[in-house]
Structure formats: C-alpha cells, structure tokens
Design a protein around this motif. Structure first.
Motif: not given
Lengths: 257, 255
Positions: B233-255
């Motif tokens: 889920v965190l490394g290779d998400p299937v859903q585009p929404r999950t990817r968007q969310f994780l991209a924002r999290v990575i942008d914020a430096g939380r992953l």
C-alpha cells in the motif's frame, strides 16, 4: 502611602458629614450609643436565627442546585420533559423577586390548610430562600459542568465508566473546582438575604431591630443590625477572594486541558 | 473479567458502517476486519473518516448503518449495553485526555477499580508495573499538567492498557506532540504491539506504520479505498488516489 491616603480620605469625609447642618439630628436618631447598647442583645439573638437559616438553607441550596444542574445537562430525547421542567423552574425562580416568593410560600402555603404541612415561619422562610437560590446555584453548576471539555467525558466513557460514574468521578470534581469562586459569591449574597425572612414575622435580627425602633422611635437598631450583617459577610468575602486568586494562579501556571 | 475470544474469528469486524453528522456523510460503508494480535494502520487525509471510524468502533458514536462486531458479537445492536462493550477496549486520544484532577496513578487505577471491581491494592500494583514499563515509574504521584506531552500520552496508553483490553484503538496519538516527543510514544506502541496486542491505529506516521503494521488501510471519501501489507500500500499502491496522497506526504517529508 496607601494607609496615609486612606486615612486622609476618611478624616475629610468625617469632617464634611459632621459639619452638615442636620448632623446632630441624624446622630441622635441613627447613631445613639445608648439605644445601640439596649437593642444589641435582642438583635444578636435574632441574628442567631439568621445564621441557622443560612446554614440549613445554604446546604439545601447546594444539594438542590446540583441536582437541578445534573438533570438539566442530561442528554438524549428521553430526558427532554425533565430538562424542560428544570428550565421552567430556573426561569421562574430567577425571575420572581425573593420577597414575593417569601410572601407566597410564607402566607399562601399555610392558608391552604393542608394536614401536617409545616406552619413554622422558620421552615417556610427557609423553603422560600432555597427555592430562589437553588435556581441561581443550578445555573452556576450547569456552567461548571459545561465548562468541562467533552473529551473528558469521552475518555471516561471509553474506559467503560457509566454516565453516572463519569459525572461523579470525572466531570463534577472538575466543574466544582471551576465554580467555587462563583458559589462563594452567591453565599455572600445569601448571607444578607436571610434577613428578608423578617417579613414573615419571625424575630430575626432585622425584626428584632424593627421592634426596638417601634418602641424608641430611634433608627439606631437598624444600623446595629446592618453592621452585624457586614461583620458576618466580611470573612466569606475574603475567603471568596482568596479562592478566586488561587484559581487564577492555577489557570495561569498550567493548562487544565 | 477477561473475556476469552469465542472461536477464531476476527477480534474486530466492521461491516458497511455509515456515519453522517447532519448532512455531512463521513463514512459511506466502511469494511474492516482485524484478526487477533494484528496491527492495522488507518491512513488518509484529514476528513477521510479515520477518527470517526475509530469513534464508531469504540461506541463513542452510534452508527447510522452497518455493524461493528467485537469477537463476533454485534455491538451496534441497540439492545447491547454499550458500557459493558467499552470495557473490553482501550482508547488513546490525540489530545491525551488524562483526568487533570487525578494523579498519574489514579488515572491508571480508575477503570480497573471502578469498572472492573479489582481491589485497590491489585490495581495499584498493576499500575506501578505498567508505569515502570513506559518509563514513568517515578511520576506516579504527579498530576498530568506537570508532565510533558509525550509523558502524558504514555500515561494515557498505560491507562488504556490497565483494563486489559481485547483491542487497543489509537487515534492519531502523536499528532499533538512536538516532533522530538513522538519517538518515545511510538516506542511504547511498538513494545505493546510486540507483546501481541491487537491494535487499530489512525496515524500520519507513515514510517511507523510501515514498520509496525501488518495491514495498512487507506481511507478516502468515507470508504476503505485500498488495503494490504504496508510494503504494497505504501510502496506500490494500486489506486491513483492513494498515490496522490502518498506523493503529498512525501512532499511534506513525512515518509
């Protein structure tokens, strides 16, 4: 410096009042040492009755006020009629002047002639005072209960505590701490309002003074009774101040959530 | 009273739960199954329904539709005594919610004595052991406002564990903490998880979810959009929404 300016103020005030043209007359009718001395014992005996009303009434006010507040803060549609009833009660007794409640309870209730109903003016007077003051105190308690953050209740309930247990162990102790200054303030007000039971012809301090006034045509006994009430109020006022100050310090020193 | 689980079904089973506040529908049919000894992390943006989902599971909110089953028992049935159900769960909140008028020790012993009827001596002994485990043995007589946020949250965890819960629900328990205090709280959670506790946690700490959780659920728009092992889920998400969310999290430096 503060002492000097205070002294100076009172000296000036004293000089102004005593140099007024009507002062000798006022002094004779309101500040007669002789009348004061003669009326003092009766007034003091009367004050003992006021004190009894104060203690008994005060305790009943606390109990009834707390009960009303808890009922009014019950949640859920099932309690809607109860909440409405308490709201009407509080609105009613906060609105009607105490002296009218005293007349209605003190003279109206015995006139019903109910078997076994109390006729003692002491009991009826105390009842009237409790009815009025519990309405005020209920609102103070309610404000306190509502000042406790809902997250405290959530934490208590999540631990499995029932509504009653949450109220008793978590909410009320915190609410009580918040409202103690306000309660003490109401207590100071109650201390002088117990003098109003004199309208029911019980010989309390005010009534005792009135009797001597009637005999001597001198108003000094009222001044004596007034001073005694002030003496009664001063300690509670100071305690109220101290408690408020402590609460303020506590609030500034740390977050209470 | 330690209820033993009947059968081998999931400890918590959330089925099609719907919850609305007025016209605002927060949960639109959430499904979630948590097996014993498992740690499930709920992730998702703010307003995605993580907290509401936990509040429904802990019966702090009533559900509008769907069921919550605890050890196979439908606890959303209105005939169920909610107070008895809540006893079997421990909840830790974002804002700690310790009782400020009680000492640390009293906070921890309250439910065991009042709700579970254990003796004061037994509850105290157990509380001291718990406080020692979270490294706050010497704070037993202190009041919560004398403790740091991290310490308060550790006490809140001890308070939740003191009822020997079947299930521990953690609602963004590090979100209100200063960054340097997050570690000490997560250490306690990791230890509790290692001890076999069944845990559902809403969290923004993706790194922590990756290490500790067995399953990660991504909530979006009031449904579980995607769930699976953290690596997936965190490394290779299937859903585009999950990817968007994780991209924002990575942008914020939380992953």
């Amino acid at each position: 410096m503060a002492l000097a300016s205070t002294l100076a103020f009172f000296v000036v005030a004293y000089l102004v009042v005593t140099s007024a043209p009507g002062w000798p007359r006022v002094q004779a009718t309101f500040f007669s040492l002789d009348v004061a001395r003669r009326s003092f014992p009766q007034i003091l005996t009367g004050l003992w009755l006021n004190l009894q009303v104060l203690v008994v009434g005060g305790l009943l006010v606390l109990a009834l006020g707390l009960l009303l507040a808890v009922l009014r803060t019950l949640r859920g549609p099932a309690f809607a009629p109860l909440r409405l009833l308490v709201t009407v009660y509080v609105d009613l007794f906060r609105g009607v002047p105490l002296i009218i409640v005293l007349y209605l309870v003190g003279f109206g209730f015995p006139a019903l002639g109910l078997q076994g109903a109390p006729t003692s003016p002491f009991v009826l007077g105390t009842t009237a005072i409790v009815l009025t003051y519990s309405a005020y105190v209920a609102e103070v308690f309610r404000a306190g209960i509502e000042s406790v953050h809902p997250s405290q209740r959530a934490a208590a309930r999540s631990l499995g505590l029932t509504h009653r247990q949450s109220m008793r162990i978590v909410v009320l102790p915190q609410a009580l701490r918040t409202v103690t200054p306000a309660l003490l303030n109401d207590f100071v007000a109650l201390q002088k309002d117990v003098g109003l039971i004199s309208v029911l012809s019980v010989v309390d301090a005010v009534r005792a003074a009135q009797i001597v006034v009637g005999q001597t045509f001198n108003f000094t006994p009222y001044v004596v009774a007034g001073l005694l009430f002030v003496l009664l109020a001063v300690p509670s006022a100071r305690i109220a101040d101290a408690v408020s100050a402590r609460a303020r310090r506590r609030q500034q020193s740390g977050s209470l959530l | 009273m330690n209820d033993t689980p009947p059968g081998a079904g999931p400890v918590l089973d959330v089925r099609g739960v719907v919850k609305a506040f007025g016209s605002n529908v927060v949960l639109r049919g959430v499904d979630l199954s948590v097996e014993e000894h498992r740690v499930v992390a709920l992730i998702g943006g703010s307003g995605s329904g993580k907290s509401t989902m936990l509040r429904c599971a802990s019966l702090l909110e009533t559900v509008d539709d769907g069921q919550v089953l605890l050890d196979g028992e439908d606890v959303t049935d209105p005939r169920v005594d909610a107070d008895r159900v809540r006893r079997r769960m421990g909840v830790v909140f974002q804002a700690y919610n310790l009782f400020p008028h009680l000492s640390v020790l009293e906070n921890v012993t309250l439910a065991p004595t009042v709700v579970h009827g254990r003796s004061a001596a037994e509850a105290r002994e157990e509380a001291h052991a718990l406080l020692a485990r979270i490294g706050l043995a010497e704070k037993a007589t202190e009041y919560p406002d004398r403790l740091s946020g991290g310490q308060q949250q550790r006490v809140a965890i001890a308070r939740a564990l003191a009822v020997r819960p079947r299930l521990l629900l953690l609602d963004e328990i590090t979100s209100a903490l200063d960054p340097e205090l997050v570690g000490e709280v997560l250490r306690v959670v990791r230890e509790v998880a290692a001890g076999g506790m069944t845990i559902v946690m809403a969290t923004h700490e993706m790194g922590f979810a990756k290490q500790v959780a067995d399953t990660v659920c991504f909530l979006d728009g009031g449904v579980v959009l995607e769930h699976g092992p953290p690596a997936q889920v965190l490394g290779d998400p299937v859903q585009p929404r999950t990817r968007q969310f994780l991209a924002r999290v990575i942008d914020a430096g939380r992953l």
